[in-house]
Design a protein around this motif. Structure first.
Motif, mmCIF file in Angstrom:
data_model
loop_
_atom_site.group_PDB
_atom_site.id
_atom_site.type_symbol
_atom_site.label_atom_id
_atom_site.label_comp_id
_atom_site.label_asym_id
_atom_site.label_seq_id
_atom_site.Cartn_x
_atom_site.Cartn_y
_atom_site.Cartn_z
ATOM 1 N N SER A 83 0.813 -1.210 0.000
ATOM 2 C CA SER A 83 0.000 0.000 0.000
ATOM 3 C C SER A 83 0.851 1.268 0.000
ATOM 4 N N GLU A 113 3.280 2.191 -2.066
ATOM 5 C CA GLU A 113 3.481 2.730 -3.404
ATOM 6 C C GLU A 113 2.240 3.449 -3.934
ATOM 7 N N PRO A 114 1.039 2.877 -3.858
ATOM 8 C CA PRO A 114 -0.150 3.616 -4.324
ATOM 9 C C PRO A 114 -0.399 4.891 -3.536
ATOM 10 N N GLU A 115 -0.086 4.895 -2.242
ATOM 11 C CA GLU A 115 -0.256 6.111 -1.453
ATOM 12 C C GLU A 115 0.652 7.211 -1.972
ATOM 13 N N GLN A 116 1.878 6.879 -2.328
ATOM 14 C CA GLN A 116 2.813 7.869 -2.868
ATOM 15 C C GLN A 116 2.313 8.369 -4.216
ATOM 16 N N LYS A 117 1.781 7.470 -5.030
ATOM 17 C CA LYS A 117 1.251 7.878 -6.330
ATOM 18 C C LYS A 117 0.079 8.833 -6.151
ATOM 19 N N LEU A 118 -0.773 8.551 -5.183
ATOM 20 C CA LEU A 118 -1.910 9.421 -4.917
ATOM 21 C C LEU A 118 -1.442 10.795 -4.445
ATOM 22 N N GLN A 119 -0.474 10.826 -3.547
ATOM 23 C CA GLN A 119 0.057 12.102 -3.064
ATOM 24 C C GLN A 119 0.665 12.905 -4.208
ATOM 25 N N ASP A 120 1.391 12.227 -5.092
ATOM 26 C CA ASP A 120 1.989 12.915 -6.232
ATOM 27 C C ASP A 120 0.913 13.450 -7.174
ATOM 28 N N ALA A 121 -0.145 12.671 -7.386
ATOM 29 C CA ALA A 121 -1.233 13.095 -8.264
ATOM 30 C C ALA A 121 -1.959 14.306 -7.693
ATOM 31 N N LYS A 153 -0.727 16.514 -5.588
ATOM 32 C CA LYS A 153 0.198 17.650 -5.660
ATOM 33 C C LYS A 153 0.203 18.236 -7.067
ATOM 34 N N TYR A 154 0.261 17.373 -8.077
ATOM 35 C CA TYR A 154 0.262 17.832 -9.468
ATOM 36 C C TYR A 154 -1.049 18.538 -9.805
#
Length: 52
Positions: free
Chosen positions: A14, A16-24, A26-27
């Motif tokens: 979990s 890795e998906p949390e980091q992807k969500l945070q990056d999304a 932020k973007y």
């Protein structure tokens, strides 16, 4: 107390998906902050109509 392998495996997967969500998020915020918008007073018009 020891955790089962199932819980430990889920915890690591979990991350890795949390980091992807945070990056999304932020973007998306950065993109939204670059747009020029004009103020609209829709609420004021609506209340004038309803209370008239």
């Amino acid at each position: 107390m020891t955790r089962s392998r199932c819980c430990r495996r889920t915890k690591w997967r979990s991350a890795e998906p949390e980091q992807k969500l945070q990056d999304a998020v932020k973007y998306a915020r950065e993109e939204a902050n670059t747009w020029a918008v004009s103020d609209q007073e829709v609420g004021e018009r609506l209340f004038r109509y309803l209370l008239a």
